[in-house]
Design a protein around this motif. Sequence first.
Motif, PDB file in Angstrom:
ATOM      1  N   GLY B  12       0.780  -1.234   0.000  1.00 10.31           N
ATOM      2  CA  GLY B  12       0.000   0.000   0.000  1.00 10.31           C
ATOM      3  C   GLY B  12       0.811   1.282   0.000  1.00 10.31           C
ATOM      4  O   GLY B  12       0.349   2.304   0.508  1.00 10.31           O
ATOM      5  N   ASP B  25      -5.280   1.804  -8.765  1.00 10.77           N
ATOM      6  CA  ASP B  25      -5.940   2.494  -7.669  1.00 10.77           C
ATOM      7  C   ASP B  25      -5.711   1.687  -6.401  1.00 10.77           C
ATOM      8  O   ASP B  25      -5.225   0.555  -6.463  1.00 10.77           O
ATOM      9  N   GLN B  26      -6.053   2.307  -5.254  1.00 11.86           N
ATOM     10  CA  GLN B  26      -6.011   1.568  -3.997  1.00 11.86           C
ATOM     11  C   GLN B  26      -7.450   1.366  -3.547  1.00 11.86           C
ATOM     12  O   GLN B  26      -8.239   2.325  -3.535  1.00 11.86           O
ATOM     13  N   ASP B  27      -7.803   0.147  -3.151  1.00 12.88           N
ATOM     14  CA  ASP B  27      -9.191  -0.150  -2.761  1.00 12.88           C
ATOM     15  C   ASP B  27      -9.431   0.251  -1.296  1.00 12.88           C
ATOM     16  O   ASP B  27      -8.587   0.896  -0.672  1.00 12.88           O
ATOM     17  N   ASP B  28     -10.571  -0.166  -0.738  1.00  9.27           N
ATOM     18  CA  ASP B  28     -10.919   0.232   0.623  1.00  9.27           C
ATOM     19  C   ASP B  28      -9.944  -0.305   1.667  1.00  9.27           C
ATOM     20  O   ASP B  28      -9.902   0.175   2.799  1.00  9.27           O
ATOM     21  N   ASP B  29      -9.158  -1.326   1.299  1.00 16.07           N
ATOM     22  CA  ASP B  29      -8.134  -1.822   2.216  1.00 16.07           C
ATOM     23  C   ASP B  29      -6.785  -1.139   1.974  1.00 16.07           C
ATOM     24  O   ASP B  29      -5.782  -1.507   2.590  1.00 16.07           O
ATOM     25  N   GLY B  30      -6.746  -0.200   1.016  1.00 16.61           N
ATOM     26  CA  GLY B  30      -5.483   0.475   0.708  1.00 16.61           C
ATOM     27  C   GLY B  30      -4.585  -0.336  -0.218  1.00 16.61           C
ATOM     28  O   GLY B  30      -3.469   0.067  -0.518  1.00 16.61           O
ATOM     29  N   LEU B  31      -5.088  -1.498  -0.684  1.00 18.87           N
ATOM     30  CA  LEU B  31      -4.261  -2.372  -1.526  1.00 18.87           C
ATOM     31  C   LEU B  31      -4.538  -2.121  -3.003  1.00 18.87           C
ATOM     32  O   LEU B  31      -5.577  -1.594  -3.388  1.00 18.87           O
TER      33      LEU B  31
END
Lengths: 405, 63
Positions: B12, B25-31
């Motif tokens: 992340g 992009d980074q998802d809701d987990d920041g990954l």
Amino acid sequence: MTDVATAPSFPMPRECPMHPPAEYASLRADRPIAPVTMADGQRAWLVTKHEYARTLLADPRVSSNRSHPAFPIVVDSDREALADPDRPFNRTMLTQDPPTHTARRRAVITEFSVRRVQEMRPRIQQIVDECVDAMLADGGPLDLVQALSLPVPSLVICELLGVPYADRGSFQKDTKMVLNRNSTVEERFAASDRLNQYMDELVTAKEAAPGDDLLSRLIIKNRQAVTLDHLDLVGMASLLLLAGHETTANMISLGVVALLERPDELAELRTSPGLLPQAIEEMLRYFSIVDTATSRVALADIEIGGITIREGEALVIAVNAANWDDEVFAEPQRLDIHRSARHHVAFGFGVHQCLGQNLARLELEIVFETLFRRIPGLRLTVPAADLPYKDDAAIYGIHEVPVTW
Amino acid sequence: MRINVDRDRCVGAGQCVLAAARVFDQDDDGLVTVLTLDPPAEEADAVREAVHLCPSGAISLVE
Ligand code: HEM
């Protein structure tokens, strides 16, 4: 490593306060992975080449575990305390390897994603404007470190974590003590104990009554799927507070001085602020203020660059050396705001690469843009060469930057 | 060019988003998440830069 008769001592002195130690370049040319002698007499491998720094920092056989008896100690320390699992710092992501590292880091990654950090932009702009307002009201001369460099990142990280800014007096002083190479081992551990004690009380209060801040969100999330105990939370909070203010503060001071010394570049950045992000990458490369936090210990034999690093040997991967590797950055001694320097390793590399890097980038961008726009006549009151540089600190910077306008 | 991401390796850092915001992009987990597995040719350099900058080796390419 026993075949080597001479191993220069580490850390090495700087000749120019704005440049890394000159020995880094001569070692890189002769032996890019060279034996050195640490202050406590331990032998370690000093890595000065960009490619090897990247390769080793990304190698899972290379460990960040500071409780390992062969972990290199840059400043004299207490090995027993470094191995004590009850000390919160020893439980943080910084000092753990995967899979523990992975779990600790994932607990807070979302808070530092590119998008989340961008959402902080208006508030950071407001904080910077308030600091500049206060500077203008004061009228100068004043110390830029106290007026801007330190308050901006401290206010930002305090708000994010939910740490009362009114308490900054003690945590800024204790952070300085923890990082100061000239304080005694006892003084440093006492300061670290005070920081942890402070955080312990704060985390306890938030466990009882969570608010709307990073630490409270972490506490609540942790209740749903427990991965961290109380001491882990205290360690996380202390690490974020410490890593979140002192680093960026030093980059602000060094960056302002560097630009004041380069009026042409400064004029160009004023008229084309779009160049700032790229200029900031170059400044991060140039100063590489966190030179040796990327120290490691090998957990297996590793073949690299024609040598074998043996299991249990210490590695000092000096990012200030890697970032001045002239095979990667031509004329490294030139601070060139047109250079594309994004592949520097000033934030480290591998799984420990700086968690707060996008926050740091944004703070630097807003500070430089705002300061030079609102105080165009800013100047140093003493020659840059005479400033008190932090030769005595684990994170490079300047103690005091007297300015006027 | 096809992109593979290994979310287990992702830490992340967000370097891929800085290098190629139209692709990563980074998802809701920041990954890391990929917005398009088959990026247009004009994104190729940015994607290669993202691969090079990724600190954890979470992104790879099949060209
Ligand atoms: C210009 C400013 C900064 C610089 C130069 C910097 C540099 C670094 C470096 C070199 C590392 C890697 C250490 C290693 O490999 O063991 C690191 C890690 C870290 N930094 Fe920063 N940092 C900065 C700002 C920040 C900020 C603003 C935060 C905010 C909280 C932060 C939080 C962290 C954390 C939590 C880690 C540990 C990551 C891990 O172990 O996975 N840093 N930083």
